[in-house]
Design an enzyme around this catalytic site. Structure first.
Site, mmCIF file in Angstrom:
data_model
loop_
_atom_site.group_PDB
_atom_site.id
_atom_site.type_symbol
_atom_site.label_atom_id
_atom_site.label_comp_id
_atom_site.label_asym_id
_atom_site.label_seq_id
_atom_site.Cartn_x
_atom_site.Cartn_y
_atom_site.Cartn_z
ATOM 1 N N GLN A 1 5.605 20.839 31.177
ATOM 2 C CA GLN A 1 5.839 19.510 31.733
ATOM 3 C C GLN A 1 6.308 19.595 33.175
ATOM 4 O O GLN A 1 7.089 20.466 33.539
ATOM 5 C CB GLN A 1 6.880 18.767 30.902
ATOM 6 N N SER B 1 8.018 26.895 28.934
ATOM 7 C CA SER B 1 8.295 25.837 27.961
ATOM 8 C C SER B 1 7.051 25.538 27.126
ATOM 9 O O SER B 1 6.556 26.412 26.413
ATOM 10 C CB SER B 1 8.807 24.583 28.683
ATOM 11 N N LEU B 2 6.503 24.309 27.229
ATOM 12 C CA LEU B 2 5.320 23.927 26.472
ATOM 13 C C LEU B 2 4.159 24.898 26.702
ATOM 14 O O LEU B 2 3.329 25.121 25.813
ATOM 15 C CB LEU B 2 4.916 22.505 26.884
ATOM 16 N N ARG C 1 5.909 18.101 18.025
ATOM 17 C CA ARG C 1 7.009 18.570 18.867
ATOM 18 C C ARG C 1 7.416 17.491 19.868
ATOM 19 O O ARG C 1 8.601 17.206 20.057
ATOM 20 C CB ARG C 1 6.576 19.839 19.606
ATOM 21 N N HIS D 1 15.359 21.624 26.193
ATOM 22 C CA HIS D 1 15.942 22.959 26.124
ATOM 23 C C HIS D 1 17.463 22.976 26.108
ATOM 24 O O HIS D 1 18.069 24.042 26.181
ATOM 25 C CB HIS D 1 15.395 23.849 27.236
ATOM 26 N N GLN E 1 12.896 27.808 20.882
ATOM 27 C CA GLN E 1 12.702 27.492 22.302
ATOM 28 C C GLN E 1 12.872 26.024 22.620
ATOM 29 O O GLN E 1 13.093 25.653 23.773
ATOM 30 C CB GLN E 1 11.347 27.981 22.813
#
Length: 322
Positions: free
Chosen positions: A24, A105-106, A130, A214, A263
């Site tokens: 993102q 991340s993603l 998610r 996170h 994560q």
């Protein structure tokens, strides 16, 4: 092996390619339009995603509005599709298979797809869930994220500890030396930003997002995601995949499920992840997806490793020439 690596061997130099995938923040209306005009696989990838999502993802990505594209429940599926599409373009253009992959991340989901550890469709279903869990975890206005530039990691950790007297404030993205993102309760994050400015931060600014990704506020979302992960068919990766939550390789299917749950509410250790890839033999790194955010971070982490990106046709050709 691919003609790029063959050409390098002929010159007496072999580049061991690693690939990284953005998350993102790298999205923008109209992204990948130029690549799509030259490679049909781009729109084909988005069409696969649209079947699972129940709406035309390509149209939304191309036309916006930016506010809608920036919503977590849209951004995460869009970035998975974008990273996968870019990797398929790389393959179609004759690019060599990387020996290591990772994602911010993603982007870890994209890395796992490209390492044949999970099918694209299955990954899209998990990412859809998610994004929903993360959006629901903290009401809009309660959470926040902020970027702090120009302070060392230890100082930012200390500032967050001070701000945590009024709520949760935690470092959540260790992006590069001197660039850390913090997240938590909006009030505590704002206080940490004020402390950072007092301590001489070059820049400290609250980001236009409402989901404190996170941070420990996402723990329930991560734990709830475990059920979806358990029902998903994961496999041992065909190439090395480094988890940015631990800066260590994924091993088998169970390890993938555990780390993907973790994560959601663990910091992104991007500096350590990039260093782990280089220590593991990567001599060239390619950012695979829209934008060049990760390429910029990697250059600040290690100035000696060649970095390229795949954002349009021109950058694709430059990456292939590396």
């Amino acid at each position: 092996m691919g003609r790029t690596r063959i050409n390098q061997e002929a010159k007496g130099t072999v580049l061991t390619i690693a690939m990284v995938f953005p998350g993102q923040g790298s999205q923008s209306p109209g992204m990948q339009a130029e690549l799509a005009s030259a490679f049909p696989v781009v729109q084909e990838t988005y069409a696969e995603a649209s079947e699972i999502l129940g709406y035309d993802l390509w149209q939304l990505v191309q036309e916006g509005p930016a506010e809608r594209l920036g919503e977590t429940v849209v951004t995460q599926p869009a970035m998975l599709a974008a990273g996968t599409a870019a990797y398929r373009v790389w393959q179609a253009a004759g690019g060599p298979r990387p020996v290591q992959v990772s994602g911010h991340s993603l982007g870890e989901y994209t890395a796992l797809v490209c390492a044949d550890a999970v099918n694209f469709a299955d990954a899209m279903r998990v990412v859809k869930r998610r994004s929903e869990l993360m959006q629901e975890a903290v009401p809009v206005g309660i959470g926040a994220m902020a970027a702090v530039l120009g302070l060392d990691d230890e100082t930012i950790v200390s500032l967050c500890d001070e701000a945590s007297t009024i709520g949760i404030a935690e470092p959540v993205n260790f992006n590069s030396p001197g660039q850390v993102v913090i997240a938590g309760h909006a009030t505590a994050v704002s206080q940490a930003v004020a402390y950072a400015k007092e301590h001489g931060a070059r820049r400290a600014i609250v980001l236009p997002v409402s989901v404190p990704s996170h941070s420990s506020l996402m723990r329930q979302a991560g734990e709830s995601l475990a059920e979806t992960l358990e029902a998903t068919d994961f496999r041992t990766p065909g190439i090395t995949v480094i988890s940015a939550a631990t800066a260590e390789p994924y091993s088998d299917a169970d390890d993938i499920r555990a780390k993907l749950s973790l994560q959601v509410y663990s910091p992104v250790l991007w500096v350590r992840t990039v260093k782990a890839m280089i220590a593991g033999g990567a001599t060239s790194i390619v950012e695979c997806g829209p934008g060049k955010v990760l390429a910029g971070l990697i250059r600040r982490i290690d100035k000696n490793t060649p970095v390229s990106f795949i954002d349009n046709n021109d950058s694709l050709q430059k990456a292939l020439r590396v």
